[in-house]
Motif scaffolding. Structure first.
Motif, PDB file in Angstrom:
ATOM      1  N   ALA A 184      -6.331   6.704 -16.068  1.00 46.19           N
ATOM      2  CA  ALA A 184      -6.672   8.065 -16.177  1.00 46.19           C
ATOM      3  C   ALA A 184      -7.966   8.266 -15.280  1.00 46.19           C
ATOM      4  O   ALA A 184      -8.858   7.259 -15.192  1.00 46.19           O
ATOM      5  CB  ALA A 184      -7.201   8.595 -17.408  1.00 46.19           C
ATOM      6  N   THR A 185      -7.924   9.302 -14.281  1.00 43.51           N
ATOM      7  CA  THR A 185      -9.122   9.497 -13.381  1.00 43.51           C
ATOM      8  C   THR A 185     -10.463   9.499 -14.072  1.00 43.51           C
ATOM      9  O   THR A 185     -11.492   8.768 -13.636  1.00 43.51           O
ATOM     10  CB  THR A 185      -8.828  10.632 -12.553  1.00 43.51           C
ATOM     11  OG1 THR A 185      -7.384  10.627 -11.694  1.00 43.51           O
ATOM     12  CG2 THR A 185      -9.814  10.879 -11.474  1.00 43.51           C
ATOM     13  N   SER A 186     -10.368  10.174 -15.082  1.00 43.19           N
ATOM     14  CA  SER A 186     -11.798  10.343 -15.585  1.00 43.19           C
ATOM     15  C   SER A 186     -12.713   9.317 -15.883  1.00 43.19           C
ATOM     16  O   SER A 186     -13.739   9.393 -15.964  1.00 43.19           O
ATOM     17  CB  SER A 186     -11.996  11.505 -16.862  1.00 43.19           C
ATOM     18  OG  SER A 186     -10.897  10.993 -17.828  1.00 43.19           O
ATOM     19  N   GLY A 233      -0.313   8.151 -22.638  1.00 47.53           N
ATOM     20  CA  GLY A 233      -1.030   9.445 -22.504  1.00 47.53           C
ATOM     21  C   GLY A 233      -0.379  10.322 -23.480  1.00 47.53           C
ATOM     22  O   GLY A 233      -0.082  10.215 -24.530  1.00 47.53           O
ATOM     23  N   SER A 234      -0.574  11.803 -23.462  1.00 47.80           N
ATOM     24  CA  SER A 234      -0.306  12.887 -24.234  1.00 47.80           C
ATOM     25  C   SER A 234       1.289  13.008 -24.168  1.00 47.80           C
ATOM     26  O   SER A 234       1.901  12.720 -23.382  1.00 47.80           O
ATOM     27  CB  SER A 234      -1.012  13.750 -23.665  1.00 47.80           C
ATOM     28  OG  SER A 234      -0.670  14.605 -22.451  1.00 47.80           O
ATOM     29  N   HIS A 235       1.620  13.688 -25.277  1.00 52.05           N
ATOM     30  CA  HIS A 235       3.016  13.859 -25.450  1.00 52.05           C
ATOM     31  C   HIS A 235       3.550  14.820 -24.253  1.00 52.05           C
ATOM     32  O   HIS A 235       4.478  14.656 -23.616  1.00 52.05           O
ATOM     33  CB  HIS A 235       3.278  14.732 -26.898  1.00 52.05           C
ATOM     34  CG  HIS A 235       4.552  15.201 -27.165  1.00 52.05           C
ATOM     35  ND1 HIS A 235       5.596  14.427 -27.517  1.00 52.05           N
ATOM     36  CD2 HIS A 235       5.031  16.244 -26.864  1.00 52.05           C
ATOM     37  CE1 HIS A 235       6.551  14.974 -27.623  1.00 52.05           C
ATOM     38  NE2 HIS A 235       6.259  16.187 -27.485  1.00 52.05           N
ATOM     39  N   ALA A 236       2.589  15.686 -24.014  1.00 52.73           N
ATOM     40  CA  ALA A 236       3.087  16.898 -22.834  1.00 52.73           C
ATOM     41  C   ALA A 236       3.143  15.972 -21.500  1.00 52.73           C
ATOM     42  O   ALA A 236       4.190  16.394 -20.896  1.00 52.73           O
ATOM     43  CB  ALA A 236       2.044  17.883 -22.966  1.00 52.73           C
ATOM     44  N   THR A 237       2.454  15.158 -21.095  1.00 51.45           N
ATOM     45  CA  THR A 237       2.510  14.244 -19.800  1.00 51.45           C
ATOM     46  C   THR A 237       3.879  13.587 -19.872  1.00 51.45           C
ATOM     47  O   THR A 237       4.593  13.538 -19.053  1.00 51.45           O
ATOM     48  CB  THR A 237       1.204  13.575 -19.365  1.00 51.45           C
ATOM     49  OG1 THR A 237       0.275  14.372 -19.507  1.00 51.45           O
ATOM     50  CG2 THR A 237       1.456  13.063 -18.103  1.00 51.45           C
ATOM     51  N   GLY A 238       3.982  12.660 -21.349  1.00 46.50           N
ATOM     52  CA  GLY A 238       5.104  11.985 -21.307  1.00 46.50           C
ATOM     53  C   GLY A 238       6.521  12.586 -21.281  1.00 46.50           C
ATOM     54  O   GLY A 238       7.282  12.194 -20.365  1.00 46.50           O
TER      55      GLY A 238
HETATM   56  P1  NAP Z   1      -2.738  12.474 -20.329  1.00 41.68           P
HETATM   57  O1  NAP Z   1      -3.550  13.789 -19.871  1.00 41.68           O
HETATM   58  O2  NAP Z   1      -1.306  12.708 -20.552  1.00 41.68           O
HETATM   59  O3  NAP Z   1      -3.169  11.599 -19.023  1.00 41.68           O
HETATM   60  C1  NAP Z   1      -2.535  10.303 -19.041  1.00 41.68           C
HETATM   61  C2  NAP Z   1      -2.080   9.584 -17.988  1.00 41.68           C
HETATM   62  O4  NAP Z   1      -1.106  10.512 -17.206  1.00 41.68           O
HETATM   63  C3  NAP Z   1      -3.457   9.711 -16.816  1.00 41.68           C
HETATM   64  O5  NAP Z   1      -3.462   8.684 -15.978  1.00 41.68           O
HETATM   65  C4  NAP Z   1      -3.122  11.037 -15.987  1.00 41.68           C
HETATM   66  O6  NAP Z   1      -3.805  11.171 -14.656  1.00 41.68           O
HETATM   67  C5  NAP Z   1      -1.518  10.664 -15.844  1.00 41.68           C
HETATM   68  N1  NAP Z   1      -0.964  12.032 -15.355  1.00 41.68           N
HETATM   69  C6  NAP Z   1      -1.080  13.436 -16.012  1.00 41.68           C
HETATM   70  N2  NAP Z   1      -0.060  14.340 -15.460  1.00 41.68           N
HETATM   71  C7  NAP Z   1       0.451  13.456 -14.637  1.00 41.68           C
HETATM   72  C8  NAP Z   1       1.713  14.023 -13.847  1.00 41.68           C
HETATM   73  N3  NAP Z   1       2.182  15.015 -13.827  1.00 41.68           N
HETATM   74  N4  NAP Z   1       2.276  12.586 -13.166  1.00 41.68           N
HETATM   75  C9  NAP Z   1       2.008  11.549 -13.391  1.00 41.68           C
HETATM   76  N5  NAP Z   1       0.707  11.107 -13.938  1.00 41.68           N
HETATM   77  C10 NAP Z   1       0.333  12.042 -14.781  1.00 41.68           C
HETATM   78  O7  NAP Z   1      -3.479  11.822 -21.579  1.00 41.68           O
HETATM   79  P2  NAP Z   1      -5.044  11.401 -21.765  1.00 41.68           P
HETATM   80  O8  NAP Z   1      -5.719  12.835 -21.976  1.00 41.68           O
HETATM   81  O9  NAP Z   1      -5.449  10.420 -20.767  1.00 41.68           O
HETATM   82  O10 NAP Z   1      -4.899  10.514 -23.123  1.00 41.68           O
HETATM   83  C11 NAP Z   1      -5.033  11.106 -24.317  1.00 41.68           C
HETATM   84  C12 NAP Z   1      -3.911  10.986 -25.334  1.00 41.68           C
HETATM   85  O11 NAP Z   1      -3.020   9.597 -25.052  1.00 41.68           O
HETATM   86  C13 NAP Z   1      -3.709  11.310 -26.524  1.00 41.68           C
HETATM   87  O12 NAP Z   1      -2.804  12.271 -26.811  1.00 41.68           O
HETATM   88  C14 NAP Z   1      -3.305   9.996 -27.000  1.00 41.68           C
HETATM   89  O13 NAP Z   1      -2.793  10.118 -28.221  1.00 41.68           O
HETATM   90  C15 NAP Z   1      -2.465   9.415 -26.067  1.00 41.68           C
HETATM   91  N6  NAP Z   1      -2.768   7.968 -26.228  1.00 41.68           N
HETATM   92  C16 NAP Z   1      -1.768   7.017 -26.757  1.00 41.68           C
HETATM   93  C17 NAP Z   1      -1.658   5.849 -26.706  1.00 41.68           C
HETATM   94  C18 NAP Z   1      -0.471   4.958 -27.274  1.00 41.68           C
HETATM   95  O14 NAP Z   1      -0.597   4.095 -27.083  1.00 41.68           O
HETATM   96  N7  NAP Z   1       0.463   5.676 -27.669  1.00 41.68           N
HETATM   97  C19 NAP Z   1      -2.860   5.356 -26.285  1.00 41.68           C
HETATM   98  C20 NAP Z   1      -4.004   5.930 -25.922  1.00 41.68           C
HETATM   99  C21 NAP Z   1      -3.787   7.115 -25.764  1.00 41.68           C
HETATM  100  P3  NAP Z   1      -5.169  11.908 -14.437  1.00 41.68           P
HETATM  101  O15 NAP Z   1      -6.071  11.205 -15.149  1.00 41.68           O
HETATM  102  O16 NAP Z   1      -5.427  11.551 -12.893  1.00 41.68           O
HETATM  103  O17 NAP Z   1      -4.696  13.120 -14.480  1.00 41.68           O
END
Ligand code: NAP
Length: 522
Positions: A184-186, A233-238
């Motif tokens: 994640a960039t941040s 990451g989040s459910h929405a990005t997944g």
């Molecule tokens: P996020 O906003 O979904 O981002 C996760 C990653 O996806 C980041 O590297 C982000 O890059 C990238 N990304 C976003 N949009 C994308 C796109 N359209 N195409 C390709 N990559 C994209 O999640 P987060 O805020 O970092 O993490 C929080 C969430 O992760 C929580 O909901 C948590 O439950 C979940 N999580 C789950 C686990 C697990 O193992 N199940 C572990 C940790 C966290 P950028 O930062 O550059 O936008």
């Protein structure tokens, strides 16, 4: 001085152009670094990893790759203090939170290094028992895992920049796949520094590890049928990633680790003052506040027998009141800020959402309490919040909405059957924990909730002294979960390596299979 993070692609570091994202210290909001992947040719980056890195790894065995992982682990240990310092600055981690991430990274690499040594001087991993398939024992079938010919793209969440990079890279490299890692960039500073260390120490052959500092751009459009996309990451990005053309049209293998409403359950038999009860309280408090609740495995829901509701809430309030929130540069602080401004906003909104079906029993910030060391009102600080939902129902926000911060909701249950229904209403999770010494209750509760989880931990008196908290992911056990948690599976020893290999059924003369597989088909 603001540091410009560079991507490591095609064997060198490259700065992106255009608008750069700011990476800040969440305690002070000071800008520490900037990052951009604009102008990075993702197609060329992927091709270099796939071709050059793939060809290099094809010359190696599990044992060779295990030795590479061992060296990666050692390099992290050698730079541990520096990495912890960066985790504290860029992640808002306490030193102890930083260790959880950084030591988790070196420990996981080391575990897979040992597995590489155990798998030995071969490239093929035998999968289970073979079986005769013809009239005689000669015609035989054996499943085996063989290396895939693609690249593993890793997209990670903000909360574990070190461990997230390492746990995915360990399995992929051991399997024989080159890696392109995008944190994640941040909070990318720790992962960026790890990359610099790996490169400076020349541990990996060319193309085996690439790193992106910034957005994914059109990276995922470049993936094909031999590639693997592992996302956390989040459910929405997944959802976006798994519905992209690479996955839907070209069959890129995808693994998603997403949200999870992990539960902790106190059994009806657990007596006040017992070791099992003490373990329960310690785990709930730690998992709510470690990494400021920004752990995918953190406890979000707490189920207790109805008669114990008041006493449990009172004890948790007492423990949470001792948490010292503030700038982690201040040595008394036991819980830092959340990592980003967006997180801060989302957690506050999430608490309001939960309050629609619950009441706030404890707010650590009540009465205008100020974070330690906070200057000029800066920083993304939040205090622990405990809610109580007296009449929980499936469909309530507490069963559908993950608040990714130091927040949990306590709820009563009246029977094991109701408990299983409520835990299951979370829609599938990474890990839940059950605290009890009553075998009949454990059988109903643990086996009842098991299908909704990737992992269930049992806290009982006999293991209380050595129990590992549910929030700690173990390399030898699965990490992932059904439904809301993304339906993915990582780690779990050889299982995690299998994600990056192709399982093939080989069928033919048993003597020939033995020769091809390098060991007798079983
Ligand atoms: P996020 O906003 O979904 O981002 C996760 C990653 O996806 C980041 O590297 C982000 O890059 C990238 N990304 C976003 N949009 C994308 C796109 N359209 N195409 C390709 N990559 C994209 O999640 P987060 O805020 O970092 O993490 C929080 C969430 O992760 C929580 O909901 C948590 O439950 C979940 N999580 C789950 C686990 C697990 O193992 N199940 C572990 C940790 C966290 P950028 O930062 O550059 O936008």
């Amino acid at each position: 001085m603001v540091h410009e993070l560079k991507s490591f692609v095609r064997g060198d570091f490259h700065a992106g152009d255009g608008a750069r994202a700011d990476l800040v210290n969440p305690s002070t909001e000071e800008v520490l670094a900037t990052a951009s992947t604009e102008g990075i040719d993702m197609g060329a980056a992927i091709a270099f990893a796939r071709e050059t890195g793939g060809a290099e790894l094809a010359k190696t065995t599990f044992a060779d790759r295990g030795a590479m992982l061992k060296a990666l682990s050692k390099s992290i240990i050698a730079h541990r203090d520096e990495l912890l310092d960066l985790a504290m600055k860029n992640g808002g981690n306490t030193r102890s939170d930083g260790k959880f991430d950084v030591d988790g990274a070196s420990g996981t690499l080391e575990y897979y290094a040992d597995l590489g040594a155990e798998l030995g001087a071969t490239n093929v991993m035998i999968d289970g028992e073979g079986a005769p398939v013809g009239r005689s024992a000669r015609l035989f079938g054996q499943h085996a895992f063989v290396p895939r010919g693609g690249v593993a793209v890793h997209v990670n969440a903000f909360n574990f920049p070190a461990w997230g990079l390492a746990e995915k890279a360990a399995c992929a490299i051991l399997a024989g796949m080159p890696v392109v890692s995008k944190p994640a960039t941040s909070t990318a500073i720790v992962a960026h520094r790890m990359t610099e260390i790996f490169v400076a120490e020349k541990i990996l052959p060319p193309g085996v590890f690439s790193f992106l500092a910034g957005g994914a751009g059109d990276l995922l459009d470049k993936l094909g049928g031999q590639d693997v996309l592992a996302f956390t990451g989040s459910h929405a990005t997944g959802k976006k990633l798994r519905t992209g053309a690479a996955v839907l049209e070209r069959g890129t293998r995808v693994n998603v680790e997403a949200d999870s409403l992990n539960a902790a359950v106190l059994g009806p038999d657990v007596e006040e003052g017992s070791d099992t009860e003490s373990l329960f309280f310690t785990d709930v408090t730690r998992d709510m506040t470690q990494k400021t609740g920004q752990k995918c495995t953190a406890i979000r829901r707490v189920y207790v027998p109805r008669a114990r509701l008041e006493a449990v809430v009172a004890e948790l309030e007492g423990r949470l009141a001792k948490v010292k929130v503030g700038d982690t540069a201040h040595e008394d602080v036991t819980m830092g800020p959340v990592s980003t401004a967006q997180q801060h906003k989302d957690v506050k909104a999430g608490i309001e959402k939960l309050a629609g079906c619950s009441t706030i029993a404890f707010d650590g910030g009540a009465g205008g309490k100020q974070p330690l060391g906070q200057k000029d009102g800066k920083g993304f600080f939040l205090f622990p919040v405990l809610l109580v939902c007296e009449s929980p129902r499936p469909g309530d926000a507490v069963h559908t909405h993950e608040v990714f911060g130091p927040v949990a909701t306590v709820m009563p249950y009246d029977s094991p059957e109701e408990l299983v229904r409520l835990v299951g209403a979370g829609g599938g999770g990474l890990v839940s924990s059950v605290y009890s010494d009553d075998k009949a209750f454990l059988k109903k509760a643990v086996l009842g909730i098991a299908a909704f989880h990737g992992r269930v931990t049992i806290g009982s008196a006999k293991v209380a002294g050595q129990a590992i908290p549910p929030g700690t992911v173990m390399p030898q056990l699965l990490h992932g979960g059904p439904g809301r948690a993304g339906a993915g599976e990582e780690l779990g020893g050889r299982r995690g390596v299998g994600l990056y290999m192709q399982r093939v059924a080989l069928q033919g003369d048993k003597a020939l299979l033995d020769l091809l597989l390098g060991s007798p088909a079983r």
